[in-house]
Write a protein that holds these residues in place. Structure first.
Motif, PDB file in Angstrom:
ATOM      1  N   UNK A 109       0.843  -1.190   0.000  1.00  0.00           N
ATOM      2  CA  UNK A 109       0.000   0.000   0.000  1.00  0.00           C
ATOM      3  C   UNK A 109       0.882   1.244   0.000  1.00  0.00           C
ATOM      4  N   UNK A 110       0.638   2.130  -0.934  1.00  0.00           N
ATOM      5  CA  UNK A 110       1.408   3.368  -1.022  1.00  0.00           C
ATOM      6  C   UNK A 110       0.585   4.537  -0.493  1.00  0.00           C
ATOM      7  N   UNK A 111       1.227   5.680  -0.366  1.00  0.00           N
ATOM      8  CA  UNK A 111       0.519   6.884   0.060  1.00  0.00           C
ATOM      9  C   UNK A 111      -0.637   7.211  -0.891  1.00  0.00           C
ATOM     10  N   UNK A 112      -0.395   7.034  -2.196  1.00  0.00           N
ATOM     11  CA  UNK A 112      -1.455   7.303  -3.182  1.00  0.00           C
ATOM     12  C   UNK A 112      -2.628   6.347  -2.981  1.00  0.00           C
ATOM     13  N   UNK A 113      -2.336   5.070  -2.693  1.00  0.00           N
ATOM     14  CA  UNK A 113      -3.389   4.090  -2.466  1.00  0.00           C
ATOM     15  C   UNK A 113      -4.283   4.491  -1.287  1.00  0.00           C
ATOM     16  N   UNK A 114      -3.656   4.840  -0.152  1.00  0.00           N
ATOM     17  CA  UNK A 114      -4.460   5.104   1.039  1.00  0.00           C
ATOM     18  C   UNK A 114      -5.204   6.433   0.939  1.00  0.00           C
ATOM     19  N   UNK A 115      -4.663   7.379   0.193  1.00  0.00           N
ATOM     20  CA  UNK A 115      -5.411   8.629  -0.016  1.00  0.00           C
ATOM     21  C   UNK A 115      -6.662   8.351  -0.844  1.00  0.00           C
ATOM     22  N   UNK A 116      -6.525   7.482  -1.836  1.00  0.00           N
ATOM     23  CA  UNK A 116      -7.676   7.098  -2.658  1.00  0.00           C
ATOM     24  C   UNK A 116      -8.692   6.319  -1.822  1.00  0.00           C
ATOM     25  N   UNK A 117      -8.197   5.365  -1.017  1.00  0.00           N
ATOM     26  CA  UNK A 117      -9.083   4.604  -0.142  1.00  0.00           C
ATOM     27  C   UNK A 117      -9.817   5.509   0.836  1.00  0.00           C
ATOM     28  N   UNK A 118      -9.100   6.447   1.417  1.00  0.00           N
ATOM     29  CA  UNK A 118      -9.718   7.374   2.371  1.00  0.00           C
ATOM     30  C   UNK A 118     -10.880   8.119   1.725  1.00  0.00           C
ATOM     31  N   UNK A 119     -10.661   8.593   0.496  1.00  0.00           N
ATOM     32  CA  UNK A 119     -11.713   9.309  -0.222  1.00  0.00           C
ATOM     33  C   UNK A 119     -12.937   8.425  -0.437  1.00  0.00           C
ATOM     34  N   UNK A 120     -12.714   7.171  -0.871  1.00  0.00           N
ATOM     35  CA  UNK A 120     -13.826   6.244  -1.105  1.00  0.00           C
ATOM     36  C   UNK A 120     -14.569   5.933   0.186  1.00  0.00           C
ATOM     37  N   UNK A 121     -13.826   5.703   1.262  1.00  0.00           N
ATOM     38  CA  UNK A 121     -14.432   5.308   2.533  1.00  0.00           C
ATOM     39  C   UNK A 121     -15.246   6.442   3.137  1.00  0.00           C
ATOM     40  N   UNK A 122     -14.735   7.667   3.073  1.00  0.00           N
ATOM     41  CA  UNK A 122     -15.488   8.808   3.604  1.00  0.00           C
ATOM     42  C   UNK A 122     -16.777   8.995   2.817  1.00  0.00           C
ATOM     43  N   UNK A 123     -16.670   8.881   1.488  1.00  0.00           N
ATOM     44  CA  UNK A 123     -17.860   9.029   0.649  1.00  0.00           C
ATOM     45  C   UNK A 123     -18.890   7.949   0.960  1.00  0.00           C
ATOM     46  N   UNK A 124     -18.419   6.700   1.092  1.00  0.00           N
ATOM     47  CA  UNK A 124     -19.328   5.586   1.361  1.00  0.00           C
ATOM     48  C   UNK A 124     -19.989   5.718   2.720  1.00  0.00           C
ATOM     49  N   UNK A 125     -19.210   6.059   3.759  1.00  0.00           N
ATOM     50  CA  UNK A 125     -19.770   6.204   5.102  1.00  0.00           C
ATOM     51  C   UNK A 125     -20.811   7.315   5.143  1.00  0.00           C
ATOM     52  N   UNK A 126     -20.540   8.399   4.426  1.00  0.00           N
ATOM     53  CA  UNK A 126     -21.502   9.504   4.383  1.00  0.00           C
ATOM     54  C   UNK A 126     -22.803   9.115   3.706  1.00  0.00           C
ATOM     55  N   UNK A 127     -22.705   8.369   2.614  1.00  0.00           N
ATOM     56  CA  UNK A 127     -23.909   7.959   1.877  1.00  0.00           C
ATOM     57  C   UNK A 127     -24.736   6.947   2.659  1.00  0.00           C
ATOM     58  N   UNK A 128     -24.073   6.036   3.378  1.00  0.00           N
ATOM     59  CA  UNK A 128     -24.795   5.005   4.123  1.00  0.00           C
ATOM     60  C   UNK A 128     -25.504   5.570   5.344  1.00  0.00           C
TER      61      UNK A 128
END
Length: 314
Positions: A109-128
């Protein structure tokens, strides 16, 4: 039929309330979680020196039944957690009581990977809507090759699978019985529909049991105000009003603007009735009048009889 999964849990210090690790077969991810009281031991773990995603979880101080959650990323999770552990007036966060971090066993996992994951997870948690996000809005991060984005989509699905096993439900999908196309994954068949009525107040609601939760369906009518004693499900009733799930309708009642999942039939019955209610009696099978409790007992008895028959044939 959904496929079974194997998740390996390990109690690091041998106690159920201490540090816990979790892994899924054929997944490179590694999950470490524990209470804030164990932070001293947690930050000494090798996982904390890796690049990863972390979740800070705590109760909502305003009384909402949903937890507060902060989702973050770092290439040195341990250092970031030490910063979050400071008093709030020194840049830390006071609300959290539990931490969960997700890293990679192969350290790919690279810094770019976790920044992308963070964006997806925040969006998903907000929508749910299963938690109150401390982050606010997600920052869109798309600076990742297509193949890496596909890998991170798979990585995220594994996170969504393992976190509920650890008691962290805020990323669990919400299938909507009224909108079958919105169901994120194949699910066991929903129960038949149940009806809850209080004709005197114009209340008539429909519900279904799905994936272990009791859903009140979109368009159902609930009481216009909470009339029961203070406490109990009063805060949940008010929360649904504030969030626009329960909207004002004609004749001083409220209408469910969307399907909503409750933890039990009694929670659903209380919100619909505007007061405490026994959901096992209040909900009745549509068309027959059989109570939810009697229907459930019938299902359990039938399943037990079937299981006994199979064991005798084996």
């Amino acid at each position: 039929m959904t496929q079974g999964r194997s998740i390996r849990l390990f109690l690091v210090d041998g106690t159920p309330n201490g540090l816990l690790t979790a892994e899924i077969m054929n997944w490179t991810g590694h999950v470490l979680t524990g209470p804030r009281t164990k932070l001293t031991e947690l930050v000494q773990r090798p996982e904390c020196g890796r690049t990863g995603i972390y979740f800070l979880v705590g109760p909502d101080l305003e009384g909402s039944p949903r937890p507060q959650v902060y989702i973050g990323e770092s290439d040195d999770v341990g250092t970031r957690l030490k910063q979050h552990n400071r008093p709030e007036d020194k840049g830390g966060k006071d609300f959290w009581e539990k931490v969960c971090l997700v890293t990679s066993k192969d350290q790919n996992l690279t810094k770019a990977h976790v920044k992308y994951l963070e964006s997806l997870l925040i969006q998903s948690a907000g929508e749910l809507g299963r938690c109150k996000l401390v982050n606010g809005t997600a920052h869109e991060y798309i600076n990742l090759p297509e193949s890496d984005r596909a890998d991170m989509a798979f990585f995220m699905e594994q996170i969504r699978t393992v976190l509920p096993v650890l008691g962290l439900d805020f990323l669990r999908g919400r299938p909507m019985p009224s909108h079958p196309s919105s169901i994120l994954k194949p699910s066991p068949a929903a129960s038949p529909k149940f009806v809850a009525e209080v004709p005197r107040y114009g209340i008539k609601a429909y519900g279904q049991e799905l994936d272990g939760e009791f859903y009140v369906l979109e368009g159902s009518i609930a009481r216009g105000t909470w009339t029961g004693v203070d406490g109990g499900y009063q805060s949940l009733y008010q929360q649904l009003c504030d969030e626009g799930v329960l909207v004002e309708d004609e004749n001083k009642v409220r209408r469910f603007a969307s399907d909503y999942a409750f933890t039990s039939p009694s929670a659903a019955a209380a919100v619909v009735s505007g007061r405490s209610a026994n959901g096992r009696i209040h909900w009745k099978l549509e068309g027959t009048g059989q109570t939810y409790g009697a229907w459930q007992d019938q299902q359990v008895s039938a399943a037990a009889t079937l299981g006994k028959s199979r064991s005798e044939l084996a």
